[in-house]
Write a protein that holds these residues in place. Sequence first.
Motif, PDB file in Angstrom:
ATOM      1  N   CYS A 254       0.853  -1.177   0.000  1.00  0.00           N
ATOM      2  CA  CYS A 254       0.000   0.000   0.000  1.00  0.00           C
ATOM      3  C   CYS A 254       0.900   1.242   0.000  1.00  0.00           C
ATOM      4  N   PRO A 255       0.656   2.262  -0.780  1.00  0.00           N
ATOM      5  CA  PRO A 255      -0.524   2.593  -1.580  1.00  0.00           C
ATOM      6  C   PRO A 255      -0.377   2.280  -3.073  1.00  0.00           C
ATOM      7  N   GLN A 256       0.594   1.450  -3.444  1.00  0.00           N
ATOM      8  CA  GLN A 256       0.839   1.193  -4.868  1.00  0.00           C
ATOM      9  C   GLN A 256      -0.393   0.676  -5.632  1.00  0.00           C
ATOM     10  N   PRO A 257      -1.171  -0.275  -5.094  1.00  0.00           N
ATOM     11  CA  PRO A 257      -2.357  -0.712  -5.841  1.00  0.00           C
ATOM     12  C   PRO A 257      -3.338   0.429  -6.125  1.00  0.00           C
ATOM     13  N   LEU A 258      -3.532   1.310  -5.151  1.00  0.00           N
ATOM     14  CA  LEU A 258      -4.428   2.449  -5.350  1.00  0.00           C
ATOM     15  C   LEU A 258      -3.877   3.402  -6.405  1.00  0.00           C
ATOM     16  N   LEU A 259      -2.587   3.680  -6.353  1.00  0.00           N
ATOM     17  CA  LEU A 259      -1.990   4.585  -7.338  1.00  0.00           C
ATOM     18  C   LEU A 259      -2.099   4.018  -8.752  1.00  0.00           C
ATOM     19  N   LYS A 260      -1.860   2.715  -8.906  1.00  0.00           N
ATOM     20  CA  LYS A 260      -2.008   2.082 -10.219  1.00  0.00           C
ATOM     21  C   LYS A 260      -3.468   2.120 -10.681  1.00  0.00           C
ATOM     22  N   THR A 261      -4.390   1.984  -9.739  1.00  0.00           N
ATOM     23  CA  THR A 261      -5.814   2.055 -10.079  1.00  0.00           C
ATOM     24  C   THR A 261      -6.174   3.446 -10.585  1.00  0.00           C
ATOM     25  N   LYS A 262      -5.676   4.476  -9.932  1.00  0.00           N
ATOM     26  CA  LYS A 262      -5.944   5.846 -10.368  1.00  0.00           C
ATOM     27  C   LYS A 262      -5.463   6.062 -11.795  1.00  0.00           C
ATOM     28  N   ILE A 263      -4.312   5.520 -12.129  1.00  0.00           N
ATOM     29  CA  ILE A 263      -3.786   5.633 -13.494  1.00  0.00           C
ATOM     30  C   ILE A 263      -4.679   4.867 -14.463  1.00  0.00           C
ATOM     31  N   GLY A 264      -5.106   3.669 -14.077  1.00  0.00           N
ATOM     32  CA  GLY A 264      -5.980   2.866 -14.925  1.00  0.00           C
ATOM     33  C   GLY A 264      -7.324   3.529 -15.182  1.00  0.00           C
TER      34      GLY A 264
ATOM     35  N   ARG B   1      -7.884   6.564 -15.677  1.00  0.00           N
ATOM     36  CA  ARG B   1      -7.727   7.622 -16.688  1.00  0.00           C
ATOM     37  C   ARG B   1      -8.075   7.130 -18.094  1.00  0.00           C
ATOM     38  N   VAL B   2      -7.864   5.843 -18.337  1.00  0.00           N
ATOM     39  CA  VAL B   2      -8.106   5.301 -19.688  1.00  0.00           C
ATOM     40  C   VAL B   2      -9.336   4.393 -19.732  1.00  0.00           C
ATOM     41  N   LEU B   3     -10.096   4.358 -18.651  1.00  0.00           N
ATOM     42  CA  LEU B   3     -11.263   3.479 -18.588  1.00  0.00           C
ATOM     43  C   LEU B   3     -12.387   4.031 -19.465  1.00  0.00           C
ATOM     44  N   PRO B   4     -12.803   3.261 -20.489  1.00  0.00           N
ATOM     45  CA  PRO B   4     -13.921   3.717 -21.325  1.00  0.00           C
ATOM     46  C   PRO B   4     -15.219   3.787 -20.514  1.00  0.00           C
TER      47      PRO B   4
ATOM     48  N   GLY C 120     -18.807   3.270 -19.241  1.00  0.00           N
ATOM     49  CA  GLY C 120     -19.695   2.116 -19.268  1.00  0.00           C
ATOM     50  C   GLY C 120     -19.011   0.783 -19.021  1.00  0.00           C
ATOM     51  N   THR C 121     -17.693   0.788 -18.849  1.00  0.00           N
ATOM     52  CA  THR C 121     -16.969  -0.449 -18.587  1.00  0.00           C
ATOM     53  C   THR C 121     -16.349  -0.390 -17.187  1.00  0.00           C
ATOM     54  N   TYR C 122     -15.768  -1.498 -16.796  1.00  0.00           N
ATOM     55  CA  TYR C 122     -15.205  -1.627 -15.456  1.00  0.00           C
ATOM     56  C   TYR C 122     -13.697  -1.796 -15.485  1.00  0.00           C
ATOM     57  N   LEU C 123     -13.069  -1.307 -14.427  1.00  0.00           N
ATOM     58  CA  LEU C 123     -11.670  -1.593 -14.143  1.00  0.00           C
ATOM     59  C   LEU C 123     -11.684  -2.720 -13.116  1.00  0.00           C
ATOM     60  N   TYR C 124     -10.845  -3.719 -13.338  1.00  0.00           N
ATOM     61  CA  TYR C 124     -10.719  -4.849 -12.412  1.00  0.00           C
ATOM     62  C   TYR C 124      -9.339  -4.781 -11.793  1.00  0.00           C
ATOM     63  N   MET C 125      -9.286  -4.673 -10.456  1.00  0.00           N
ATOM     64  CA  MET C 125      -8.013  -4.601  -9.754  1.00  0.00           C
ATOM     65  C   MET C 125      -7.968  -5.704  -8.710  1.00  0.00           C
ATOM     66  N   VAL C 126      -6.820  -6.335  -8.592  1.00  0.00           N
ATOM     67  CA  VAL C 126      -6.594  -7.331  -7.557  1.00  0.00           C
ATOM     68  C   VAL C 126      -5.397  -6.913  -6.724  1.00  0.00           C
ATOM     69  N   ALA C 127      -5.450  -7.222  -5.426  1.00  0.00           N
ATOM     70  CA  ALA C 127      -4.367  -6.876  -4.511  1.00  0.00           C
ATOM     71  C   ALA C 127      -4.274  -7.937  -3.424  1.00  0.00           C
ATOM     72  N   THR C 128      -3.090  -8.052  -2.842  1.00  0.00           N
ATOM     73  CA  THR C 128      -2.898  -8.976  -1.732  1.00  0.00           C
ATOM     74  C   THR C 128      -2.677  -8.248  -0.408  1.00  0.00           C
ATOM     75  N   ASP C 129      -2.424  -6.962  -0.455  1.00  0.00           N
ATOM     76  CA  ASP C 129      -2.237  -6.161   0.757  1.00  0.00           C
ATOM     77  C   ASP C 129      -3.610  -5.807   1.324  1.00  0.00           C
ATOM     78  N   SER C 130      -3.871  -6.231   2.562  1.00  0.00           N
ATOM     79  CA  SER C 130      -5.192  -6.002   3.158  1.00  0.00           C
ATOM     80  C   SER C 130      -5.515  -4.517   3.316  1.00  0.00           C
ATOM     81  N   ASN C 131      -4.506  -3.671   3.386  1.00  0.00           N
ATOM     82  CA  ASN C 131      -4.763  -2.228   3.464  1.00  0.00           C
ATOM     83  C   ASN C 131      -5.401  -1.692   2.191  1.00  0.00           C
ATOM     84  N   SER C 132      -5.241  -2.405   1.099  1.00  0.00           N
ATOM     85  CA  SER C 132      -5.849  -1.980  -0.157  1.00  0.00           C
ATOM     86  C   SER C 132      -7.368  -1.939  -0.052  1.00  0.00           C
ATOM     87  N   MET C 133      -7.922  -2.836   0.741  1.00  0.00           N
ATOM     88  CA  MET C 133      -9.375  -2.863   0.919  1.00  0.00           C
ATOM     89  C   MET C 133      -9.861  -1.529   1.468  1.00  0.00           C
ATOM     90  N   HIS C 134      -9.218  -1.053   2.504  1.00  0.00           N
ATOM     91  CA  HIS C 134      -9.610   0.212   3.119  1.00  0.00           C
ATOM     92  C   HIS C 134      -9.370   1.385   2.172  1.00  0.00           C
TER      93      HIS C 134
END
Length: 123
Positions: free
Chosen positions: A64-74, A76-79, A81-95
């Motif tokens: 943490c906070p790398q998964p969130l930062l990568k999600t923010k970048i993703g 930016r290019v999300l069309p 009506g569609t979804y971004l799918y993110m997976v993480a193993t750090d439990s802090n990512s949930m919060h």
Amino acid sequence: MRQANPTALLNSDAVFCPKLVRLKIEDETQIKTVSQLLQSCDIALVNDADISISVFVDGRDLACPQPLLKTKIGLRVLPIGTYLYMVATDSNSMHDMIAFAKQKKLNLLNWQSNGVFHFLIKQ
């Protein structure tokens, strides 16, 4: 074993963990990874699902906070009506993801399976 988090459903009419999704990802390597992750959660890949994933963010083994930062970048290019799918193993990512989605008023679905946190985000 899939576990839904009932407090994590924000601004959404969908279920916690979808049963069917459609992949609109172009990268073949990502398609294989996403397919395996979703199938491990008993989620079927079909062409006519209401949830279409077009961006994948792999935050596994990132602190943490790398998964969130990568999600923010993703996002930016999300069309629209569609979804971004993110997976993480750090439990802090949930919060982090729940707080971020709430702050930005994003639709968020999340669940946990086999030590991996799964997030579907729609703007």
